[in-house]
Design a protein around this motif. Structure first.
Motif, PDB file in Angstrom:
ATOM      1  N   VAL A  25       7.202   0.061   2.767  1.00  0.00           N
ATOM      2  CA  VAL A  25       6.174   0.381   3.755  1.00  0.00           C
ATOM      3  C   VAL A  25       6.284  -0.557   4.956  1.00  0.00           C
ATOM      4  O   VAL A  25       6.231  -0.119   6.116  1.00  0.00           O
ATOM      5  N   ILE A  26       6.458  -1.835   4.683  1.00  0.00           N
ATOM      6  CA  ILE A  26       6.600  -2.813   5.764  1.00  0.00           C
ATOM      7  C   ILE A  26       7.800  -2.460   6.636  1.00  0.00           C
ATOM      8  O   ILE A  26       7.720  -2.451   7.868  1.00  0.00           O
ATOM      9  N   SER A  27       8.903  -2.124   5.996  1.00  0.00           N
ATOM     10  CA  SER A  27      10.114  -1.750   6.724  1.00  0.00           C
ATOM     11  C   SER A  27       9.892  -0.488   7.556  1.00  0.00           C
ATOM     12  O   SER A  27      10.340  -0.398   8.706  1.00  0.00           O
ATOM     13  N   MET A  28       9.193   0.472   6.974  1.00  0.00           N
ATOM     14  CA  MET A  28       8.915   1.726   7.682  1.00  0.00           C
ATOM     15  C   MET A  28       8.094   1.468   8.944  1.00  0.00           C
ATOM     16  O   MET A  28       8.365   2.047  10.000  1.00  0.00           O
ATOM     17  N   ILE A  29       7.097   0.598   8.836  1.00  0.00           N
ATOM     18  CA  ILE A  29       6.260   0.279   9.996  1.00  0.00           C
ATOM     19  C   ILE A  29       7.090  -0.436  11.057  1.00  0.00           C
ATOM     20  O   ILE A  29       6.999  -0.126  12.254  1.00  0.00           O
ATOM     21  N   GLU A  30       7.915  -1.378  10.616  1.00  0.00           N
ATOM     22  CA  GLU A  30       8.776  -2.111  11.560  1.00  0.00           C
ATOM     23  C   GLU A  30       9.747  -1.173  12.285  1.00  0.00           C
ATOM     24  O   GLU A  30      10.083  -1.391  13.447  1.00  0.00           O
ATOM     25  N   GLN A  31      10.171  -0.112  11.607  1.00  0.00           N
ATOM     26  CA  GLN A  31      11.105   0.855  12.185  1.00  0.00           C
ATOM     27  C   GLN A  31      10.401   1.912  13.025  1.00  0.00           C
ATOM     28  O   GLN A  31      11.042   2.746  13.649  1.00  0.00           O
ATOM     29  N   GLY A  32       9.059   1.904  13.000  1.00  0.00           N
ATOM     30  CA  GLY A  32       8.305   2.890  13.769  1.00  0.00           C
ATOM     31  C   GLY A  32       8.330   4.277  13.160  1.00  0.00           C
ATOM     32  O   GLY A  32       8.256   5.273  13.883  1.00  0.00           O
ATOM     33  N   ARG A  33       8.416   4.344  11.845  1.00  0.00           N
ATOM     34  CA  ARG A  33       8.486   5.636  11.160  1.00  0.00           C
ATOM     35  C   ARG A  33       7.192   6.422  11.318  1.00  0.00           C
ATOM     36  O   ARG A  33       6.127   5.875  11.642  1.00  0.00           O
ATOM     37  N   ASP A  34       7.281   7.693  11.037  1.00  0.00           N
ATOM     38  CA  ASP A  34       6.167   8.623  11.158  1.00  0.00           C
ATOM     39  C   ASP A  34       4.971   8.183  10.301  1.00  0.00           C
ATOM     40  O   ASP A  34       5.153   7.739   9.150  1.00  0.00           O
ATOM     41  N   CYS A  35       3.789   8.317  10.845  1.00  0.00           N
ATOM     42  CA  CYS A  35       2.552   7.912  10.170  1.00  0.00           C
ATOM     43  C   CYS A  35       2.399   8.590   8.815  1.00  0.00           C
ATOM     44  O   CYS A  35       2.007   7.948   7.836  1.00  0.00           O
ATOM     45  N   LYS A  36       2.719   9.870   8.740  1.00  0.00           N
ATOM     46  CA  LYS A  36       2.578  10.611   7.477  1.00  0.00           C
ATOM     47  C   LYS A  36       3.444   9.981   6.381  1.00  0.00           C
ATOM     48  O   LYS A  36       3.003   9.804   5.251  1.00  0.00           O
ATOM     49  N   ASP A  37       4.664   9.625   6.710  1.00  0.00           N
ATOM     50  CA  ASP A  37       5.566   9.015   5.737  1.00  0.00           C
ATOM     51  C   ASP A  37       5.047   7.650   5.280  1.00  0.00           C
ATOM     52  O   ASP A  37       5.110   7.318   4.093  1.00  0.00           O
ATOM     53  N   VAL A  38       4.543   6.856   6.223  1.00  0.00           N
ATOM     54  CA  VAL A  38       4.024   5.530   5.902  1.00  0.00           C
ATOM     55  C   VAL A  38       2.819   5.647   4.976  1.00  0.00           C
ATOM     56  O   VAL A  38       2.727   4.955   3.952  1.00  0.00           O
ATOM     57  N   VAL A  39       1.901   6.541   5.312  1.00  0.00           N
ATOM     58  CA  VAL A  39       0.687   6.704   4.499  1.00  0.00           C
ATOM     59  C   VAL A  39       1.025   7.229   3.113  1.00  0.00           C
ATOM     60  O   VAL A  39       0.457   6.770   2.113  1.00  0.00           O
ATOM     61  N   THR A  40       1.982   8.128   3.016  1.00  0.00           N
ATOM     62  CA  THR A  40       2.409   8.646   1.710  1.00  0.00           C
ATOM     63  C   THR A  40       2.957   7.525   0.839  1.00  0.00           C
ATOM     64  O   THR A  40       2.611   7.402  -0.346  1.00  0.00           O
ATOM     65  N   GLN A  41       3.794   6.691   1.426  1.00  0.00           N
ATOM     66  CA  GLN A  41       4.374   5.578   0.669  1.00  0.00           C
ATOM     67  C   GLN A  41       3.306   4.546   0.316  1.00  0.00           C
ATOM     68  O   GLN A  41       3.307   3.991  -0.781  1.00  0.00           O
ATOM     69  N   LEU A  42       2.367   4.305   1.214  1.00  0.00           N
ATOM     70  CA  LEU A  42       1.283   3.365   0.950  1.00  0.00           C
ATOM     71  C   LEU A  42       0.398   3.871  -0.192  1.00  0.00           C
ATOM     72  O   LEU A  42      -0.050   3.090  -1.036  1.00  0.00           O
ATOM     73  N   ALA A  43       0.176   5.172  -0.260  1.00  0.00           N
ATOM     74  CA  ALA A  43      -0.591   5.753  -1.362  1.00  0.00           C
ATOM     75  C   ALA A  43       0.132   5.541  -2.695  1.00  0.00           C
ATOM     76  O   ALA A  43      -0.506   5.280  -3.725  1.00  0.00           O
ATOM     77  N   ALA A  44       1.449   5.624  -2.678  1.00  0.00           N
ATOM     78  CA  ALA A  44       2.221   5.385  -3.901  1.00  0.00           C
ATOM     79  C   ALA A  44       2.076   3.933  -4.355  1.00  0.00           C
ATOM     80  O   ALA A  44       1.956   3.663  -5.552  1.00  0.00           O
ATOM     81  N   VAL A  45       2.051   3.004  -3.407  1.00  0.00           N
ATOM     82  CA  VAL A  45       1.844   1.592  -3.746  1.00  0.00           C
ATOM     83  C   VAL A  45       0.480   1.417  -4.397  1.00  0.00           C
ATOM     84  O   VAL A  45       0.336   0.745  -5.426  1.00  0.00           O
TER      85      VAL A  45
END
Length: 89
Positions: A25-45
């Motif tokens: 998730v941290i890497s995704m945010i640093e890379q500027g990934r799509d919000c939907k993908d970040v939130v999905t991964q954060l929900a898995a955490v």
């Protein structure tokens, strides 16, 4: 954590998985990934952490019901178990 080796292994595996997912998730945010993908991964955490917590509480409940004692040498009370469950709610 006091518990049998199998329970400890399950909890540690879940926490390691959550650790890896959080790094993702941290890497995704640093890379500027799509919000939907970040939130999905954060929900898995979050689910992985919840499952680890529930396993710890379930182990404590099993120990209480079988007469094992807590760290302070006294049996776990119903109120203590209830508080553990509510902490995760």
């Amino acid at each position: 954590m006091v518990g049998d080796q199998e329970s400890n292994t399950v909890v540690l595996n879940r926490l390691r998985r959550a650790h890896g997912q959080l790094a993702g998730v941290i890497s995704m945010i640093e890379q500027g990934r799509d919000c939907k993908d970040v939130v999905t991964q954060l929900a898995a955490v979050s689910r992985a952490l919840d499952r680890a917590g529930f396993k710890i509480v379930a182990t404590s409940l099993r120990q209480c019901l079988t007469g094992d004692e807590t760290d302070n040498g006294e049996p776990m009370t119903e109120e203590q178990l209830e508080k553990l469950f509510l902490t995760l709610a």
